[in-house]
Design a protein around this motif. Structure first.
Motif, mmCIF file in Angstrom:
data_model
loop_
_atom_site.group_PDB
_atom_site.id
_atom_site.type_symbol
_atom_site.label_atom_id
_atom_site.label_comp_id
_atom_site.label_asym_id
_atom_site.label_seq_id
_atom_site.Cartn_x
_atom_site.Cartn_y
_atom_site.Cartn_z
ATOM 1 N N ILE A 38 0.878 -1.343 0.115
ATOM 2 C CA ILE A 38 0.142 0.158 0.095
ATOM 3 C C ILE A 38 0.811 1.126 0.082
ATOM 4 C CG2 ILE A 38 -1.933 1.256 1.096
ATOM 5 C CD1 ILE A 38 -2.451 -1.786 0.152
ATOM 6 N N PHE A 39 0.809 1.788 -1.177
ATOM 7 C CA PHE A 39 1.476 3.340 -1.121
ATOM 8 C C PHE A 39 0.496 4.417 -0.368
ATOM 9 C CE2 PHE A 39 2.240 7.164 -3.992
ATOM 10 C CZ PHE A 39 3.061 7.631 -3.154
ATOM 11 N N ILE A 40 1.171 4.915 0.729
ATOM 12 C CA ILE A 40 0.518 5.960 1.148
ATOM 13 C C ILE A 40 1.029 7.364 0.743
ATOM 14 C CG2 ILE A 40 0.441 7.325 3.569
ATOM 15 C CD1 ILE A 40 0.952 4.707 5.035
ATOM 16 N N ASP A 41 0.291 7.971 -0.229
ATOM 17 C CA ASP A 41 0.452 9.086 -0.779
ATOM 18 C C ASP A 41 0.156 10.192 -0.275
ATOM 19 O OD1 ASP A 41 1.292 10.791 -2.770
ATOM 20 O OD2 ASP A 41 -0.303 10.049 -4.474
ATOM 21 N N TRP A 42 1.326 10.962 0.230
ATOM 22 C CA TRP A 42 1.389 11.889 1.037
ATOM 23 C C TRP A 42 1.470 13.257 0.256
ATOM 24 C CZ3 TRP A 42 5.827 14.697 0.341
ATOM 25 C CH2 TRP A 42 6.767 13.721 -0.242
ATOM 26 N N SER A 43 1.858 12.965 -1.047
ATOM 27 C CA SER A 43 2.675 14.070 -1.654
ATOM 28 C C SER A 43 1.431 15.014 -2.278
ATOM 29 C CB SER A 43 3.383 13.523 -3.048
ATOM 30 O OG SER A 43 2.548 13.062 -3.819
ATOM 31 N N GLN A 44 0.151 14.432 -2.211
ATOM 32 C CA GLN A 44 -0.959 15.533 -2.802
ATOM 33 C C GLN A 44 -1.243 16.742 -2.090
ATOM 34 O OE1 GLN A 44 -4.638 13.131 -3.199
ATOM 35 N NE2 GLN A 44 -3.541 11.449 -4.587
ATOM 36 N N ASN A 45 -0.482 16.730 -0.684
ATOM 37 C CA ASN A 45 -0.893 17.981 0.169
ATOM 38 C C ASN A 45 0.300 18.947 -0.491
ATOM 39 O OD1 ASN A 45 -2.410 16.960 2.357
ATOM 40 N ND2 ASN A 45 -0.944 15.579 2.428
ATOM 41 N N ASP A 46 -0.195 19.499 -1.761
ATOM 42 C CA ASP A 46 0.632 20.538 -2.540
ATOM 43 C C ASP A 46 -0.248 21.483 -3.194
ATOM 44 O OD1 ASP A 46 3.727 20.515 -4.078
ATOM 45 O OD2 ASP A 46 2.166 21.243 -5.070
ATOM 46 N N GLU A 47 0.224 22.762 -3.240
ATOM 47 C CA GLU A 47 -0.612 23.614 -3.883
ATOM 48 C C GLU A 47 -1.170 23.395 -5.153
ATOM 49 O OE1 GLU A 47 2.096 27.592 -4.743
ATOM 50 O OE2 GLU A 47 2.300 27.003 -2.786
ATOM 51 N N HIS A 48 -0.264 22.831 -5.938
ATOM 52 C CA HIS A 48 -0.204 22.428 -7.265
ATOM 53 C C HIS A 48 -1.091 21.390 -7.660
ATOM 54 C CE1 HIS A 48 2.607 25.382 -8.208
ATOM 55 N NE2 HIS A 48 3.436 24.938 -7.388
#
Length: 301
Positions: free
Chosen positions: A222-232
């Motif tokens: 399971i990839f925990i994608d934290w990178s979406q917390n981004d202004e773009h």
């Protein structure tokens, strides 16, 4: 080309090709897409209101070509509100469409923009995220059932530092967790915090979890994608349709429903089509309503 005009509230909205099939495997038409969004507009609009929206358009249906449209198209009627966002990237300033009522939601659906993808901030508070997100993305052969225990451990870790979280299906094989903040916070803070949580989860369970987006590291994990917390970056809105073979919906669920699906080993308990979601909202209300106003502070990591 068949066309008609309907009045939604006080606003006339031009509609076209209502009989066009957008989900060919099940014969689900553009008219049915619009009908779904109109029926659920009272719960959808508050979650997307005044948020810059990226259009994800499927003019020939889910099996045809798809294209993104960040700039609000020049043919948008004057009553479609827009928010101008300054991008650090090559685009410079972009004027996004925003949905602020049922009429604008239906106008977007009429463009065959099946999925609703919004930025994590609102137009009146540019670059200030209102929530923090975690995307639990299973690498095959793992699926949604394998996401559940990982999401529950993240929920418990967050609860341990005083943060309440809410969960929804992705509408595909994953889960999306939303942590409402509605406070003064920056993307640097939400990205740093979510990255730390994902890395701790990976450290404690390297066999089942990764915080690294490289495809070769994700098989069976399971990839925990934290990178979406981004202004773009955009996230798919709650109650959004997904462009799959069937008109599945990113649906809020209760933790007890996840536990029951896991116990029964039945992933279909977490698959919701448009009719299912309309019935759920009628019966259960909006399980994501607290996300709109609940104020929480990120602790220092």
């Amino acid at each position: 080309m068949s066309a008609t005009t309907v009045k939604i509230g006080k606003t006339p909205v031009n509609l076209s090709n209502l009989e066009k099939v957008l989900y060919p495997e099940v014969g689900f038409t553009k008219g049915q897409v619009i009908d779904y969004y109109l029926k659920l507009s009272s719960v959808i609009v508050p979650h997307v209101k005044n948020r810059p929206l990226t259009l994800k358009r499927y003019p020939n249906g889910v099996d045809g070509m798809m294209f993104y449209e960040k700039r609000c198209p020049p043919h948008a009627p004057p009553w479609i509100k827009q928010v101008t966002v300054t991008s650090q990237r090559a685009e410079g300033k972009l004027s996004y469409c925003v949905i602020d009522n049922a009429a604008s939601l239906v106008w977007v659906a009429n463009l065959a923009s099946l999925e609703l993808h919004t930025l994590l901030f609102r137009g009146e508070q540019l670059y200030r995220p209102t929530w923090m997100v975690f995307d639990f993305d299973p690498g095959p052969p793992a699926g949604v059932l394998e996401c559940i225990p990982i999401a529950m451990r993240v929920r418990d870790m967050l609860a341990g530092v005083g943060l309440k979280s809410f969960i929804k299906t992705s509408g595909g094989k994953g889960l999306h967790m939303v942590v409402p903040l509605n406070n003064v916070v920056t993307f640097d803070q939400t990205k740093g915090f979510s990255n730390a949580v994902a890395r701790m989860m990976e450290r404690d369970d390297q066999r089942h979890v990764t915080s690294n987006m490289k495809k070769e590291l994700r098989k069976g994990k399971i990839f925990i994608d934290w990178s979406q917390n981004d202004e773009h970056k955009t996230t798919v809105a709650v109650y959004s349709l997904r462009a799959r073979h069937e008109p599945t919906v990113s649906t809020p669920v209760e933790w007890e429903e996840l536990a029951a699906a896991l116990k029964k080993k039945d992933a279909n308990r977490l698959k919701f089509l448009t009719d299912d979601v309309i019935k759920r909202v009628d019966k259960m209300g909006d399980l994501f309503e607290p996300v709109l106003k609940m104020k929480q502070k990120l602790p220092r990591m």
